[in-house]
Design a protein around this motif. Structure first.
Motif, PDB file in Angstrom:
ATOM      1  N   TRP A 131      21.163  14.835  20.882  1.00 44.92           N
ATOM      2  CA  TRP A 131      20.674  16.143  21.309  1.00 44.92           C
ATOM      3  C   TRP A 131      21.284  16.501  22.659  1.00 44.92           C
ATOM      4  O   TRP A 131      21.063  15.823  23.656  1.00 44.92           O
ATOM      5  CB  TRP A 131      19.151  16.110  21.422  1.00 44.92           C
ATOM      6  N   ARG A 132      22.110  17.540  22.648  1.00 45.94           N
ATOM      7  CA  ARG A 132      22.762  18.013  23.875  1.00 45.94           C
ATOM      8  C   ARG A 132      23.477  16.882  24.611  1.00 45.94           C
ATOM      9  O   ARG A 132      23.441  16.780  25.844  1.00 45.94           O
ATOM     10  CB  ARG A 132      21.749  18.697  24.794  1.00 45.94           C
ATOM     11  N   GLY A 133      24.104  16.015  23.843  1.00 46.68           N
ATOM     12  CA  GLY A 133      24.855  14.905  24.401  1.00 46.68           C
ATOM     13  C   GLY A 133      24.023  13.691  24.741  1.00 46.68           C
ATOM     14  O   GLY A 133      24.569  12.678  25.202  1.00 46.68           O
ATOM     15  N   ILE A 134      22.722  13.748  24.507  1.00 48.26           N
ATOM     16  CA  ILE A 134      21.832  12.625  24.803  1.00 48.26           C
ATOM     17  C   ILE A 134      21.510  11.900  23.502  1.00 48.26           C
ATOM     18  O   ILE A 134      21.046  12.509  22.543  1.00 48.26           O
ATOM     19  CB  ILE A 134      20.522  13.101  25.455  1.00 48.26           C
ATOM     20  N   GLU A 135      21.750  10.607  23.477  1.00 44.51           N
ATOM     21  CA  GLU A 135      21.422   9.801  22.299  1.00 44.51           C
ATOM     22  C   GLU A 135      19.941   9.425  22.362  1.00 44.51           C
ATOM     23  O   GLU A 135      19.522   8.637  23.211  1.00 44.51           O
ATOM     24  CB  GLU A 135      22.282   8.538  22.271  1.00 44.51           C
ATOM     25  N   THR A 136      19.141  10.037  21.493  1.00 42.06           N
ATOM     26  CA  THR A 136      17.723   9.718  21.457  1.00 42.06           C
ATOM     27  C   THR A 136      17.421   8.845  20.247  1.00 42.06           C
ATOM     28  O   THR A 136      18.113   8.897  19.235  1.00 42.06           O
ATOM     29  CB  THR A 136      16.855  10.988  21.412  1.00 42.06           C
ATOM     30  N   THR A 137      16.385   8.059  20.367  1.00 40.93           N
ATOM     31  CA  THR A 137      16.031   7.079  19.338  1.00 40.93           C
ATOM     32  C   THR A 137      14.659   7.401  18.757  1.00 40.93           C
ATOM     33  O   THR A 137      13.748   7.802  19.476  1.00 40.93           O
ATOM     34  CB  THR A 137      16.009   5.663  19.945  1.00 40.93           C
ATOM     35  N   TYR A 138      14.537   7.235  17.462  1.00 39.37           N
ATOM     36  CA  TYR A 138      13.233   7.394  16.816  1.00 39.37           C
ATOM     37  C   TYR A 138      13.122   6.403  15.670  1.00 39.37           C
ATOM     38  O   TYR A 138      14.127   5.889  15.168  1.00 39.37           O
ATOM     39  CB  TYR A 138      13.029   8.829  16.319  1.00 39.37           C
ATOM     40  N   THR A 139      11.889   6.115  15.273  1.00 41.79           N
ATOM     41  CA  THR A 139      11.618   5.188  14.181  1.00 41.79           C
ATOM     42  C   THR A 139      10.925   5.937  13.056  1.00 41.79           C
ATOM     43  O   THR A 139      10.010   6.733  13.301  1.00 41.79           O
ATOM     44  CB  THR A 139      10.717   4.033  14.661  1.00 41.79           C
ATOM     45  N   VAL A 140      11.366   5.675  11.829  1.00 40.47           N
ATOM     46  CA  VAL A 140      10.785   6.305  10.646  1.00 40.47           C
ATOM     47  C   VAL A 140      10.100   5.235   9.810  1.00 40.47           C
ATOM     48  O   VAL A 140      10.665   4.170   9.556  1.00 40.47           O
ATOM     49  CB  VAL A 140      11.862   7.008   9.799  1.00 40.47           C
ATOM     50  N   ALA A 141       8.883   5.517   9.376  1.00 38.22           N
ATOM     51  CA  ALA A 141       8.140   4.580   8.540  1.00 38.22           C
ATOM     52  C   ALA A 141       7.365   5.358   7.485  1.00 38.22           C
ATOM     53  O   ALA A 141       6.915   6.480   7.733  1.00 38.22           O
ATOM     54  CB  ALA A 141       7.177   3.748   9.385  1.00 38.22           C
ATOM     55  N   GLY A 142       7.219   4.771   6.315  1.00 37.29           N
ATOM     56  CA  GLY A 142       6.440   5.408   5.263  1.00 37.29           C
ATOM     57  C   GLY A 142       7.302   6.013   4.175  1.00 37.29           C
ATOM     58  O   GLY A 142       8.535   6.015   4.243  1.00 37.29           O
ATOM     59  N   ASP A 143       6.645   6.554   3.169  1.00 37.78           N
ATOM     60  CA  ASP A 143       7.288   7.143   2.000  1.00 37.78           C
ATOM     61  C   ASP A 143       7.794   8.547   2.329  1.00 37.78           C
ATOM     62  O   ASP A 143       7.009   9.397   2.768  1.00 37.78           O
ATOM     63  CB  ASP A 143       6.271   7.210   0.854  1.00 37.78           C
ATOM     64  N   PRO A 144       9.078   8.834   2.112  1.00 42.36           N
ATOM     65  CA  PRO A 144       9.621  10.171   2.392  1.00 42.36           C
ATOM     66  C   PRO A 144       8.931  11.283   1.610  1.00 42.36           C
ATOM     67  O   PRO A 144       9.046  12.468   1.976  1.00 42.36           O
ATOM     68  CB  PRO A 144      11.101  10.046   2.002  1.00 42.36           C
TER      69      PRO A 144
END
Length: 314
Positions: free
Chosen positions: A44-57
């Motif tokens: 995002w705007r040159g910033i590498e952000t991290t997130y975690t995904v869990a569960g059924d899509p």
């Protein structure tokens, strides 16, 4: 001779501060992801952000936004992510400047975080239920007027943390003195004091592992820049929270710890009355009821919010 003595003492003090800053930097370990699920990145705007995904899509999306303080990260939601993933497709993000996301030396602002939440939601999620803690509640509200949220769940939201003091941000960003001051604010005793005073009702629930994780997060490269803006009061929104909430058409619920002091329950009641919102009060809790009483918090969500077994919108 006296001038030389004073100069020598001053240089020795500065040298000691520099050495102390370097030692603390070396003690910090690589920050591990404590959450179940799959870790992903969002640039995002040159910033590498991290997130975690869990569960059924196929389950309803839920976006978790952690609070803002030295050492803050998505680790705040570790007690509830696994349970939530049984019914929701959970996204737990580390905001720019925090956790495992990059921490560039920006002048952070509430408006910047509102834009991040808006863009992340639009590009990564699908009409999520947003669960936001403390000041991040205002970031979600800021994004809500232009973003498709299913519902907002705001935990002890606050829109005024301090008078705006840009000089505090400038001081904390200085290389030597600022780093030393920040290291004091982000020391383990300070972090435990924050959790004891404002985070938890029962101090016995504050684990050494939690304090260690927050300390480690608070000592990653660039960690002081976003908290410096927070300490300066420049992450506060430029709007009145009650007014904005009253204007929203998105279903919104407030969750409060009955014994909260930093943002006391009377403010939650005033906000709920002014914006005509539901207010859920959790006993024996302060600012982090979801962390201190995860089962109670998840039980509320399971009873009140749409789940996959009630019919998914996807």
């Amino acid at each position: 001779m006296k001038a030389r003595t004073v100069l020598g003492a001053a240089l020795g003090t500065v040298g000691g501060v520099v050495l102390g800053n370097r030692l603390l930097k070396r003690r910090a370990r690589d920050l591990e992801n404590p959450l179940v699920g799959i870790e992903r990145t969002y640039r995002w705007r040159g910033i590498e952000t991290t997130y975690t995904v869990a569960g059924d899509p196929n389950d309803p999306d839920m976006l978790l936004l952690h609070g803002v303080y030295a050492g803050a990260s998505s680790h705040e939601f570790e007690p509830i992510v696994e349970q939530l993933a049984e019914d929701y497709h959970v996204y737990a993000v580390d905001l720019p400047g925090f956790g495992r996301s990059e921490r560039p030396p920006l002048v952070y602002s509430g408006a910047l975080y509102g834009e991040f939440v808006r863009d992340f939601t639009d590009e990564i999620t699908d009409e999520p239920i947003v669960v936001a803690s403390s000041l991040s509640g205002t970031f979600a509200v800021d994004a809500a007027d232009e973003t498709a949220f299913e519902r907002l769940v705001l935990i002890c939201p606050v829109d005024e943390t301090a008078d705006e003091r840009p000089w505090v941000r400038t001081l904390l960003r200085t290389p030597i003195v600022g780093t030393a001051l920040y290291n004091l604010l982000a020391s383990k005793p300070s972090i435990r004091y924050f959790y004891d005073r404002d985070g938890y009702y029962d101090a016995d629930r504050i684990s050494a592992a939690e304090v260690d994780a927050a300390w480690n997060s608070a000592h990653q490269p660039g960690a002081r820049y976003a908290p410096a803006s927070f300490a300066a009061g420049t992450l506060d929104p430029d709007f009145d929270l009650a007014t904005e909430l009253a204007a929203l058409e998105i279903p919104t619920t407030l969750v409060w710890g009955r014994d909260a002091e930093l943002v006391p329950l009377r403010e939650g009641r005033t906000l709920a009355e002014a914006a005509d919102l539901d207010l859920v009060v959790i006993d024996y809790a302060t600012q982090l009821p979801h962390a201190e009483h995860p089962d109670t918090f998840v039980e509320y969500l399971s009873a009140e919010l749409p789940r996959a077994d009630a019919g998914s919108r996807k």
